[in-house]
Design a protein around this motif. Structure first.
Motif, PDB file in Angstrom:
ATOM      1  N   GLN A 173       0.842  -1.269  -0.015  1.00  0.00           N
ATOM      2  CA  GLN A 173       0.069  -0.168   0.102  1.00  0.00           C
ATOM      3  C   GLN A 173       0.958   1.369   0.064  1.00  0.00           C
ATOM      4  O   GLN A 173       0.605   2.289  -0.467  1.00  0.00           O
ATOM      5  CB  GLN A 173      -0.726  -0.048   1.327  1.00  0.00           C
ATOM      6  CG  GLN A 173      -2.103  -0.870   1.125  1.00  0.00           C
ATOM      7  CD  GLN A 173      -3.163  -0.413   0.107  1.00  0.00           C
ATOM      8  OE1 GLN A 173      -3.022   0.455  -0.449  1.00  0.00           O
ATOM      9  NE2 GLN A 173      -4.198  -1.141   0.014  1.00  0.00           N
ATOM     10  N   ASP A 174       2.054   1.325   0.509  1.00  0.00           N
ATOM     11  CA  ASP A 174       2.985   2.207   0.714  1.00  0.00           C
ATOM     12  C   ASP A 174       3.610   2.534  -0.720  1.00  0.00           C
ATOM     13  O   ASP A 174       3.738   3.686  -1.070  1.00  0.00           O
ATOM     14  CB  ASP A 174       4.003   2.024   1.797  1.00  0.00           C
ATOM     15  CG  ASP A 174       3.577   2.267   3.279  1.00  0.00           C
ATOM     16  OD1 ASP A 174       2.400   2.607   3.477  1.00  0.00           O
ATOM     17  OD2 ASP A 174       4.307   1.625   4.142  1.00  0.00           O
ATOM     18  N   PHE A 175       3.780   1.633  -1.388  1.00  0.00           N
ATOM     19  CA  PHE A 175       4.362   1.594  -2.612  1.00  0.00           C
ATOM     20  C   PHE A 175       3.247   2.137  -3.495  1.00  0.00           C
ATOM     21  O   PHE A 175       3.627   3.090  -4.331  1.00  0.00           O
ATOM     22  CB  PHE A 175       4.683   0.349  -3.114  1.00  0.00           C
ATOM     23  CG  PHE A 175       5.826  -0.275  -2.530  1.00  0.00           C
ATOM     24  CD1 PHE A 175       6.978   0.352  -2.182  1.00  0.00           C
ATOM     25  CD2 PHE A 175       6.010  -1.739  -2.667  1.00  0.00           C
ATOM     26  CE1 PHE A 175       7.922  -0.278  -1.362  1.00  0.00           C
ATOM     27  CE2 PHE A 175       7.245  -2.325  -2.090  1.00  0.00           C
ATOM     28  CZ  PHE A 175       8.116  -1.540  -1.605  1.00  0.00           C
ATOM     29  N   ILE A 176       1.974   1.874  -3.447  1.00  0.00           N
ATOM     30  CA  ILE A 176       0.984   2.468  -4.224  1.00  0.00           C
ATOM     31  C   ILE A 176       0.985   4.002  -3.947  1.00  0.00           C
ATOM     32  O   ILE A 176       0.764   4.703  -4.802  1.00  0.00           O
ATOM     33  CB  ILE A 176      -0.349   1.775  -4.104  1.00  0.00           C
ATOM     34  CG1 ILE A 176      -0.277   0.129  -4.321  1.00  0.00           C
ATOM     35  CG2 ILE A 176      -1.767   2.521  -4.645  1.00  0.00           C
ATOM     36  CD1 ILE A 176      -1.424  -0.613  -4.178  1.00  0.00           C
ATOM     37  N   THR A 177       0.678   4.278  -2.660  1.00  0.00           N
ATOM     38  CA  THR A 177       0.936   5.560  -2.437  1.00  0.00           C
ATOM     39  C   THR A 177       1.845   6.633  -2.800  1.00  0.00           C
ATOM     40  O   THR A 177       1.588   7.578  -3.162  1.00  0.00           O
ATOM     41  CB  THR A 177       0.813   5.765  -0.779  1.00  0.00           C
ATOM     42  OG1 THR A 177      -0.165   5.087  -0.070  1.00  0.00           O
ATOM     43  CG2 THR A 177       0.537   7.274  -0.386  1.00  0.00           C
ATOM     44  N   LYS A 178       3.120   5.847  -2.885  1.00  0.00           N
ATOM     45  CA  LYS A 178       4.191   6.661  -3.409  1.00  0.00           C
ATOM     46  C   LYS A 178       4.379   6.749  -4.862  1.00  0.00           C
ATOM     47  O   LYS A 178       5.082   7.300  -5.491  1.00  0.00           O
ATOM     48  CB  LYS A 178       5.517   5.936  -2.988  1.00  0.00           C
ATOM     49  CG  LYS A 178       5.887   6.052  -1.364  1.00  0.00           C
ATOM     50  CD  LYS A 178       6.953   5.302  -1.300  1.00  0.00           C
ATOM     51  CE  LYS A 178       7.216   5.546   0.375  1.00  0.00           C
ATOM     52  NZ  LYS A 178       8.446   4.608   0.789  1.00  0.00           N
TER      53      LYS A 178
END
Length: 365
Positions: free
Chosen positions: A78-83
């Protein structure tokens, strides 16, 4: 010598934050790399190799290690998606990753399943791995050769171990091995001690030989239990072990039993991954064989595939065979790219590992 080694700094980051990359903890991200855990040595090397290959092609890449916890890995993804990741390479912990793969698909983010098929998902199109059925076949072949089964005049005894029940590859490894061993079991020249599934489809028995999260302590405890119970009155000639980490744990358990208290008395034990400790075991006659999957090549192939996808080009992966029929997630068949594994014994370990530059001679001292 070109070999990916984790620096103490990177390893510190793995242990503390479970994440490292090429400095882009803020801002845009091109490729997010999600690896399942670090307690199996190869995943550390995979993560480092993937970052190196992606960075060399000019991509901003970041890797996270899930500590065998799917909830943690999902948050990392999810953090990757947010970035703002354009593409995700995911070596999943288990099928619980499907929810964030769906999230990625909704955002138009491509996903490559890395070395582990993401099952029960129709939200991605690409899978890259080694020919894992062949890995198992090599393990079966190692037992046949190590026990000289084709000329055996007396029954040989074997016990069976499998990988994590949440890792779809464990099925391929086991079924590949049994495709080789089953005829010897059916003829009676090879007798299974303990649970005896003939395929991974025999779920009740396969579960009994599976090893939760590929944990060495689980395999060692099960082997100790076998030695004190089912195998108490026989001498085991072989152990089908699915990877090197478990192989060494099994061998350690054997060496506490008086029947196997010297190298010459140990059973033929298989493995996989070419971990340095197991290569030393093979050299010293403690472990019979391993199957080497050069993760440097897998990482390179994965980033070549990622590069083609991002650029909307037709993938061309040297050394990989494309399979468009075999790998069904349960929801769809995905395009799969399969690299070739290598069987390694005492006879060829120097050529495979030292001559290729994967390990130095000093590392195997």
């Amino acid at each position: 010598m070109k070999k990916i080694l984790l620096s103490s700094f990177c390893l510190s980051l793995i242990l503390t934050a479970g994440i490292y990359g090429n400095g882009q903890n803020e801002g845009m991200l091109d490729i997010g790399l999600a690896m399942p855990e670090t307690h199996v040595e190869r995943w550390q090397n995979d993560g480092a190799s993937l970052v190196e290959e992606a960075t060399a092609k000019g991509y901003k890449a970041e890797v996270a290690f899930g500590d065998a916890d799917q909830s943690k890995q999902n948050q990392q993804i999810q953090d990757f998606i947010t970035k703002g990741a354009k593409l995700l390479v995911i070596g999943s912990v288990n099928e619980g990753v499907g929810s964030v793969v769906s999230d990625a698909a909704r955002e138009g983010i491509e996903v490559i399943a890395y070395d582990r098929l993401i099952v029960n998902s129709a939200d991605y199109d690409y899978y890259i791995t080694f020919d894992n059925f062949k890995v198992g076949q090599f393990q079966g072949k190692g037992i046949v050769e190590g026990l000289k089964l084709d000329s055996a005049t007396q029954t040989k005894y074997i016990t069976l171990f499998a990988g994590s029940p949440t890792d779809n590859n464990a099925n391929f490894f086991f079924d590949g091995a049994m495709s080789v061993l089953k005829p010897y079991i059916e003829s009676g020249v090879l007798k299974v001690v303990g649970p005896a599934p003939m395929s991974s489809m025999d779920k009740s028995n396969f579960t009994k030989i599976a090893t939760e999260n590929w944990r060495a302590d689980v395999a060692k405890a099960r082997m100790e239990n076998l030695l004190n119970n089912d195998a108490k009155d026989v001498v085991l000639d072989a152990v089908l072990a699915p990877n090197d980490t478990l192989a060494r744990a099994i061998i350690e358990a054997c060496m506490t039993d008086a029947k196997y208290d010297s190298t010459e008395k140990l059973p033929v034990v298989t493995g996989q991954d070419g971990e340095v400790a197991s290569v030393k075991y093979i050299r010293d006659g403690k472990q019979y064989m391993t199957v080497f999957k050069d993760t440097r090549q897998l990482a390179k192939a994965a980033i070549l595939l990622a590069d083609a996808i991002i650029k909307d080009q037709t993938p061309n992966i040297p050394g990989a065979r494309m399979d468009t029929t075999s790998y069904n997630t349960g929801k769809k068949v995905v395009k799969s790219f399969l690299l070739e594994p290598i069987m390694v014994t005492k006879d060829n370990y120097k050529k495979v590992f030292i001559d290729s530059g994967y390990y130095s001679a000093d590392e195997l001292q």
